[in-house]
Write a protein that holds these residues in place. Structure first.
Motif, PDB file in Angstrom:
ATOM      1  N   GLU A   1      10.106  15.539   4.064  1.00  0.00           N
ATOM      2  CA  GLU A   1      11.443  15.248   4.575  1.00  0.00           C
ATOM      3  C   GLU A   1      11.484  13.891   5.277  1.00  0.00           C
ATOM      4  O   GLU A   1      12.437  13.124   5.124  1.00  0.00           O
ATOM      5  N   GLN A   2      10.435  13.597   6.048  1.00  0.00           N
ATOM      6  CA  GLN A   2      10.359  12.303   6.737  1.00  0.00           C
ATOM      7  C   GLN A   2      10.298  11.160   5.730  1.00  0.00           C
ATOM      8  O   GLN A   2      10.933  10.124   5.905  1.00  0.00           O
ATOM      9  N   ALA A   3       9.515  11.341   4.681  1.00  0.00           N
ATOM     10  CA  ALA A   3       9.352  10.294   3.669  1.00  0.00           C
ATOM     11  C   ALA A   3      10.660  10.037   2.917  1.00  0.00           C
ATOM     12  O   ALA A   3      10.991   8.894   2.604  1.00  0.00           O
ATOM     13  N   GLU A   4      11.407  11.109   2.661  1.00  0.00           N
ATOM     14  CA  GLU A   4      12.665  10.951   1.954  1.00  0.00           C
ATOM     15  C   GLU A   4      13.708  10.234   2.818  1.00  0.00           C
ATOM     16  O   GLU A   4      14.599   9.587   2.297  1.00  0.00           O
TER      17      GLU A   4
ATOM     18  N   CYS B   1       3.430  19.854   5.301  1.00  0.00           N
ATOM     19  CA  CYS B   1       3.767  19.119   4.068  1.00  0.00           C
ATOM     20  C   CYS B   1       5.279  18.970   3.919  1.00  0.00           C
ATOM     21  O   CYS B   1       5.768  17.908   3.528  1.00  0.00           O
ATOM     22  N   GLN B   2       6.007  20.016   4.231  1.00  0.00           N
ATOM     23  CA  GLN B   2       7.456  19.990   4.134  1.00  0.00           C
ATOM     24  C   GLN B   2       8.059  18.956   5.089  1.00  0.00           C
ATOM     25  O   GLN B   2       8.911  18.153   4.719  1.00  0.00           O
TER      26      GLN B   2
ATOM     27  N   LEU C   1       0.849  -1.191   0.000  1.00  0.00           N
ATOM     28  CA  LEU C   1       0.000   0.000   0.000  1.00  0.00           C
ATOM     29  C   LEU C   1       0.881   1.235   0.000  1.00  0.00           C
ATOM     30  O   LEU C   1       1.843   1.318   0.752  1.00  0.00           O
ATOM     31  N   ASP C   2       0.572   2.156  -0.852  1.00  0.00           N
ATOM     32  CA  ASP C   2       1.276   3.428  -0.888  1.00  0.00           C
ATOM     33  C   ASP C   2       0.333   4.511  -0.383  1.00  0.00           C
ATOM     34  O   ASP C   2      -0.846   4.529  -0.730  1.00  0.00           O
ATOM     35  N   TYR C   3       0.862   5.383   0.442  1.00  0.00           N
ATOM     36  CA  TYR C   3       0.089   6.508   0.946  1.00  0.00           C
ATOM     37  C   TYR C   3       0.749   7.793   0.508  1.00  0.00           C
ATOM     38  O   TYR C   3       1.946   7.854   0.296  1.00  0.00           O
ATOM     39  N   GLY C   4      -0.034   8.818   0.385  1.00  0.00           N
ATOM     40  CA  GLY C   4       0.497  10.109   0.001  1.00  0.00           C
ATOM     41  C   GLY C   4      -0.192  11.218   0.767  1.00  0.00           C
ATOM     42  O   GLY C   4      -1.212  11.020   1.405  1.00  0.00           O
ATOM     43  N   LEU C   5       0.388  12.364   0.695  1.00  0.00           N
ATOM     44  CA  LEU C   5      -0.154  13.561   1.330  1.00  0.00           C
ATOM     45  C   LEU C   5      -0.627  14.477   0.223  1.00  0.00           C
ATOM     46  O   LEU C   5       0.099  14.704  -0.751  1.00  0.00           O
ATOM     47  N   VAL C   6      -1.815  15.015   0.348  1.00  0.00           N
ATOM     48  CA  VAL C   6      -2.390  15.849  -0.693  1.00  0.00           C
ATOM     49  C   VAL C   6      -2.838  17.174  -0.097  1.00  0.00           C
ATOM     50  O   VAL C   6      -3.423  17.210   0.975  1.00  0.00           O
TER      51      VAL C   6
END
Length: 77
Positions: A72-75, A67-68, A48-53
């Protein structure tokens, strides 16, 4: 066979309850609807992939900062 793609969980649930067909959906959605529809677990491993919109024209500094931080956490994962 008539296949339809619906991008709204509520619409899909209504269609299934109305007898218009069946659906494949994530288990966490099916569990929420367990009192309305019958869920059959499929033994199919899928990531499962999640994203922020947010809006493209977002101007709220708090939303932009959130969002920033999330990016940064995701990277860093």
């Amino acid at each position: 066979m008539d296949i339809r793609y619906v991008n709204d969980v509520e619409i899909v649930s209504l269609m299934v309850k109305a007898g218009l067909g069946i659906t494949v959906m994530p288990s966490f959605v099916a569990i929420e609807k367990a009192d309305e529809i019958k869920a059959v677990k499929l033994n199919y491993p899928a990531p499962l992939d999640y994203g922020l919109v947010c809006r493209k024209d977002e101007a709220d500094p708090l939303v932009l900062a959130f969002c920033q931080v999330m990016q940064e956490q995701a990277e860093g994962m």
